[in-house]
Scaffold this active site. Structure first.
Site, PDB file in Angstrom:
ATOM      1  N   HIS A 141      43.422  57.275  47.720  1.00 59.77           N
ATOM      2  CA  HIS A 141      44.541  56.397  47.997  1.00 59.77           C
ATOM      3  C   HIS A 141      45.838  57.200  48.067  1.00 59.77           C
ATOM      4  CE1 HIS A 141      41.774  53.086  46.412  1.00 59.77           C
ATOM      5  NE2 HIS A 141      41.955  52.874  47.698  1.00 59.77           N
ATOM      6  N   ARG A 198      55.562  49.674  48.414  1.00 53.93           N
ATOM      7  CA  ARG A 198      54.313  49.493  47.673  1.00 53.93           C
ATOM      8  C   ARG A 198      54.590  49.275  46.188  1.00 53.93           C
ATOM      9  NH1 ARG A 198      52.784  48.772  51.929  1.00 53.93           N
ATOM     10  NH2 ARG A 198      51.046  49.655  53.108  1.00 53.93           N
ATOM     11  N   TYR A 250      35.526  42.998  52.577  1.00 53.03           N
ATOM     12  CA  TYR A 250      35.742  43.202  51.137  1.00 53.03           C
ATOM     13  C   TYR A 250      36.574  42.054  50.559  1.00 53.03           C
ATOM     14  CZ  TYR A 250      37.011  45.533  46.760  1.00 53.03           C
ATOM     15  OH  TYR A 250      37.189  45.843  45.425  1.00 53.03           O
ATOM     16  N   GLY A 262      34.140  53.475  36.271  1.00 52.80           N
ATOM     17  CA  GLY A 262      35.179  53.443  37.306  1.00 52.80           C
ATOM     18  C   GLY A 262      36.578  53.568  36.737  1.00 52.80           C
TER      19      GLY A 262
END
Length: 390
Positions: free
Chosen positions: A182, A250, A139, A16
């Site tokens: 994303h 962000r 989640y 990942g």
């Protein structure tokens, strides 16, 4: 608790975004006795298979970077899967790590564990103070359970399991598929493709779509079909349309920085460092200098140690502590790509959470600070993306 260069370290999720970066960071530091299994080789939701793996490999340390993940749409459609799959993975790995005497475990979570309306910047102590964001509640609950498992095993058995919660990550091996990526990689690919359309670089567009098809459209499709599918994602000739107003703030962390922080914590931080080594040692029988205690003689059974009061929120936020608006991010992407067209924002589309910034003072106090600033990171990501198309 020190891990030497010969210690066997199991990295769950080593293919990942973060797991692969942690694997490479450990190798660079001289930790070469690494163990990894792909999902095909080991299904972490299978309790029997996980026990068999630990019986055979007996790792000294575990990095739990594996998870069942997805975007807003997937989280909404597969709510049962998101909570069940992640709980199974965590329960199986953590319980077998304990049963096999693993010295150190690092659990990776996510800052989605924090309440939707948490005060900004979000400190570790705001966990469980108000409701979660509904769209990724399952989640988040699974990840909260994971960090609580680490905390509770430490309190009951004197183990040395640490949980880290990264902010939004980006970097090598990022997901650039337009349907489920994303914000940063999606934005970057859109701007790049809009530039290629303007340049008439259909050979490069074909290579891009062959590498990562969009709704089944690849490089062998007609120019008309390519343009039609890209237009659905706001990609036009020298123009990109992004969702929202561009005003949400962000925070972003380079994935290799996240890996370095994770390995720093794995090698240098003990549970006793987080809650106070003197106090922790004095109330556990059999306390040792390596931050662990005799698992058969813990005074912490029941999840609390009276002398210390309530112990909670022992996890560690990992981020930069810095933020920028989505519009400012788009400007950095435009600069990196060399795009001379226009970027528009569609204010009829949702913005999402307006601000998500974490407090990283605990991380700084434990001796780690990020290295890659967002301006450099955006360029590094675009360089990686172009190389991935070679």
């Amino acid at each position: 608790m020190a891990l030497d260069k010969n210690s066997k370290i199991y990295v769950a999720g080593h293919h990942g975004l973060v797991g692969s970066a942690i694997w490479n960071n450990l190798l660079k530091r001289g930790y070469t006795n690494l163990v990894g299994r792909s999902h095909k080789e080991l299904d972490l939701t299978d309790q029997v298979a996980v026990k068999k793996f630990f019986d055979e490999e007996r790792p000294d340390a575990v990095v739990l970077a594996a998870a069942f993940v997805g975007g807003i749409m997937a989280n909404s459609l597969y709510r049962a899967d998101f909570i069940m799959m992640n709980m199974k993975i965590q329960c199986n790995v953590i319980s077998e790590a304990y049963a096999h005497g693993v010295k150190k475990l690092l659990f990776l979570g996510s800052t989605c564990i924090y309440p939707k309306n948490a005060p900004q910047p979000m400190k570790e102590d705001c966990l469980l103070t108000s409701p979660l964001e509904y769209t990724n509640e399952e989640y988040a609950i699974a990840k909260i359970a994971g960090l609580k498992m680490c905390e509770s095993y430490n309190l009951q058995y004197g183990t040395n399991y640490i949980a880290v919660m990264p902010t939004n990550l980006y970097g090598p091996n990022d997901n650039f598929h337009l349907e489920n990526s994303h914000v940063m990689p999606a934005m970057m690919r859109k701007v790049y493709l809009a530039k290629l359309i303007h340049d008439g670089a259909w050979d490069k567009i074909a290579i891009d779509l062959d590498k990562r098809p969009v709704e089944g459209v690849n490089g062998s499709a007609s120019q008309e079909d390519m343009l039609n599918v890209l237009a659905k994602y706001g990609i036009y000739n020298n123009k990109v349309v992004l969702w929202g107003t561009g005003t949400p703030l962000r925070e972003f962390l380079w994935s290799e920085d996240m890996a370095d922080a994770s390995v720093h914590v794995l090698l240098n931080v003990n549970f006793s460092d987080i809650i106070g080594i003197e106090k922790y040692s004095s109330v556990h029988y059999g306390a040792s200098t390596d931050g662990a205690v005799d698992r058969n003689h813990s005074a912490g059974r029941g999840g609390a140690i009276p002398k210390l009061g309530e112990i909670r929120n022992c996890h560690i936020n990992v981020g930069t502590g810095k933020e920028l608006t989505i519009r400012e991010l788009s400007e950095l992407v435009v600069k990196a790509v060399g795009f001379e067209g226009t970027v528009e924002f569609d204010a009829t589309k949702p913005d999402g959470t307006m601000r998500k910034l974490i407090d990283v003072s605990k991380l700084h106090s434990l001796g780690w600070t990020h290295q890659v600033e967002i301006e450099d990171g955006v360029q590094k990501l675009f360089d990686w993306y172009r190389e991935s198309l070679q």
